[in-house]
Design a protein around this motif. Structure first.
Motif, mmCIF file in Angstrom:
data_model
loop_
_atom_site.group_PDB
_atom_site.id
_atom_site.type_symbol
_atom_site.label_atom_id
_atom_site.label_comp_id
_atom_site.label_asym_id
_atom_site.label_seq_id
_atom_site.Cartn_x
_atom_site.Cartn_y
_atom_site.Cartn_z
ATOM 1 N N UNK A 89 -14.807 -42.088 67.290
ATOM 2 C CA UNK A 89 -16.005 -41.773 66.860
ATOM 3 C C UNK A 89 -16.135 -41.903 65.338
ATOM 4 N N UNK A 90 -17.292 -42.075 64.569
ATOM 5 C CA UNK A 90 -17.533 -42.579 63.302
ATOM 6 C C UNK A 90 -17.170 -41.188 62.700
ATOM 7 N N UNK A 91 -16.580 -41.534 61.348
ATOM 8 C CA UNK A 91 -15.901 -40.241 60.630
ATOM 9 C C UNK A 91 -17.181 -39.435 60.199
ATOM 10 N N UNK A 92 -16.833 -38.174 60.486
ATOM 11 C CA UNK A 92 -18.139 -37.284 60.368
ATOM 12 C C UNK A 92 -18.509 -37.200 59.041
ATOM 13 N N UNK A 93 -17.669 -37.296 57.999
ATOM 14 C CA UNK A 93 -18.289 -37.374 56.361
ATOM 15 C C UNK A 93 -19.306 -38.467 56.363
ATOM 16 N N UNK A 94 -18.901 -39.771 56.683
ATOM 17 C CA UNK A 94 -19.755 -40.752 56.543
ATOM 18 C C UNK A 94 -21.140 -40.432 57.242
ATOM 19 N N UNK A 95 -21.148 -40.010 58.458
ATOM 20 C CA UNK A 95 -22.345 -39.684 59.135
ATOM 21 C C UNK A 95 -22.955 -38.555 58.303
ATOM 22 N N UNK A 96 -22.329 -37.546 57.899
ATOM 23 C CA UNK A 96 -23.085 -36.523 57.098
ATOM 24 C C UNK A 96 -23.612 -37.162 55.631
ATOM 25 N N UNK A 97 -23.057 -38.108 55.008
ATOM 26 C CA UNK A 97 -23.348 -38.790 53.771
ATOM 27 C C UNK A 97 -24.605 -39.478 54.082
ATOM 28 N N UNK A 98 -24.836 -40.219 55.241
ATOM 29 C CA UNK A 98 -25.677 -41.005 55.379
ATOM 30 C C UNK A 98 -27.092 -40.217 55.729
ATOM 31 N N UNK A 99 -26.666 -39.315 56.630
ATOM 32 C CA UNK A 99 -28.220 -38.216 56.842
ATOM 33 C C UNK A 99 -28.600 -37.576 55.495
ATOM 34 N N UNK B 180 -17.125 -33.418 70.823
ATOM 35 C CA UNK B 180 -17.846 -34.855 71.514
ATOM 36 C C UNK B 180 -19.403 -34.303 71.255
ATOM 37 N N UNK B 181 -19.845 -33.264 71.706
ATOM 38 C CA UNK B 181 -21.278 -32.999 71.485
ATOM 39 C C UNK B 181 -21.668 -33.010 69.928
ATOM 40 N N UNK B 182 -20.672 -32.331 69.189
ATOM 41 C CA UNK B 182 -21.040 -32.271 67.730
ATOM 42 C C UNK B 182 -21.172 -33.881 67.057
ATOM 43 N N UNK B 183 -20.168 -34.632 67.439
ATOM 44 C CA UNK B 183 -20.218 -36.046 67.079
ATOM 45 C C UNK B 183 -21.459 -36.650 67.421
ATOM 46 N N UNK B 184 -21.854 -36.464 68.673
ATOM 47 C CA UNK B 184 -23.234 -37.124 69.250
ATOM 48 C C UNK B 184 -24.017 -36.493 68.328
ATOM 49 N N UNK B 185 -24.339 -35.520 67.939
ATOM 50 C CA UNK B 185 -25.636 -35.147 67.091
ATOM 51 C C UNK B 185 -25.464 -35.649 66.023
ATOM 52 N N UNK B 186 -24.530 -35.805 65.328
ATOM 53 C CA UNK B 186 -24.411 -36.540 63.848
ATOM 54 C C UNK B 186 -24.590 -37.999 64.072
ATOM 55 N N UNK B 187 -24.229 -38.552 65.155
ATOM 56 C CA UNK B 187 -24.215 -40.027 65.178
ATOM 57 C C UNK B 187 -25.784 -40.462 65.637
ATOM 58 N N UNK B 188 -26.427 -39.613 66.431
ATOM 59 C CA UNK B 188 -27.696 -39.656 66.678
ATOM 60 C C UNK B 188 -28.755 -39.718 65.571
ATOM 61 N N UNK B 189 -28.488 -38.859 64.860
ATOM 62 C CA UNK B 189 -29.161 -38.448 63.512
ATOM 63 C C UNK B 189 -28.855 -39.503 62.370
ATOM 64 N N UNK B 190 -27.743 -40.087 62.174
ATOM 65 C CA UNK B 190 -27.422 -41.192 61.481
ATOM 66 C C UNK B 190 -28.011 -42.547 61.763
ATOM 67 N N UNK B 191 -28.013 -42.577 63.107
ATOM 68 C CA UNK B 191 -28.610 -43.965 63.529
ATOM 69 C C UNK B 191 -29.996 -44.163 63.593
ATOM 70 N N UNK B 192 -30.475 -42.791 63.705
ATOM 71 C CA UNK B 192 -31.955 -42.730 63.510
ATOM 72 C C UNK B 192 -32.544 -42.818 62.104
ATOM 73 N N UNK B 193 -31.735 -42.415 61.050
ATOM 74 C CA UNK B 193 -31.968 -42.464 59.642
ATOM 75 C C UNK B 193 -31.852 -43.994 59.379
ATOM 76 N N UNK B 194 -30.957 -44.589 59.879
ATOM 77 C CA UNK B 194 -30.662 -46.156 59.491
ATOM 78 C C UNK B 194 -31.608 -46.704 60.176
ATOM 79 N N UNK B 195 -32.543 -46.170 61.164
ATOM 80 C CA UNK B 195 -33.362 -46.985 61.672
ATOM 81 C C UNK B 195 -34.758 -46.561 61.345
ATOM 82 N N UNK B 196 -34.747 -45.988 60.223
ATOM 83 C CA UNK B 196 -36.011 -45.693 59.472
ATOM 84 C C UNK B 196 -36.683 -44.257 59.993
ATOM 85 N N UNK B 197 -36.220 -43.521 61.088
ATOM 86 C CA UNK B 197 -36.954 -42.584 61.499
ATOM 87 C C UNK B 197 -36.605 -41.543 60.558
ATOM 88 N N UNK B 198 -37.808 -40.475 60.506
ATOM 89 C CA UNK B 198 -37.631 -39.214 59.493
ATOM 90 C C UNK B 198 -36.902 -38.364 60.192
#
Length: 120
Positions: free
Chosen positions: A61-71, A17-35
């Motif tokens: 949870x969103x698939x980790x490979x998808x989150x990783x690719x977007x980041x 859960x902690x792992x997924x949260x970190x990747x999810x926050x990072x991916x959402x931030x990237x999608x929002x235009x945040x560096x």
């Protein structure tokens, strides 16, 4: 002032859960235009290797490979130097776009004004 978010994830499959949260926050931030700069440390270090994210499972949870690719597509992913060395991971082993760097680089990323850092 440009927005930047630095995230250090220490959890991997040992704390999904902690792992997924970190990747999810990072991916959402990237999608929002945040560096975004995502740092893989501890057990999350394994996700710098090809195929390892596909082994990760967490219901609802969103698939980790998808989150990783977007980041990787729009952000920076860094593998901790010491964590890589402890796991015998080299630059030749990691996914394209992942860099290996140490504490000095991490500190330089989190010190400028306006930078937000999260640790999971």
């Amino acid at each position: 002032m440009a927005k930047k978010l630095v995230i250090k994830v220490t959890a991997g499959a040992d704390a999904p859960e902690r792992c997924s949260q970190a990747f999810t926050v990072a991916a959402v931030a990237v999608a929002s235009g945040v560096e975004v700069s995502l740092w893989l440390t501890g057990e999350s270090s394994w996700f710098a290797l090809p195929g390892r994210a596909a082994e990760f499972e967490l219901p609802h949870a969103a698939p980790l490979p998808d989150l990783l690719d977007s980041i990787l597509a729009a952000g920076q992913i860094t593998l901790c130097t010491q964590c890589a060395a402890r796991r015998e991971i080299t630059e030749a082993d990691v996914l394209e776009g992942v860099r290996i760097a140490g504490a000095q680089v991490f500190v330089s990323e989190i010190m400028p004004d306006g930078v937000q850092a999260l640790v999971y």
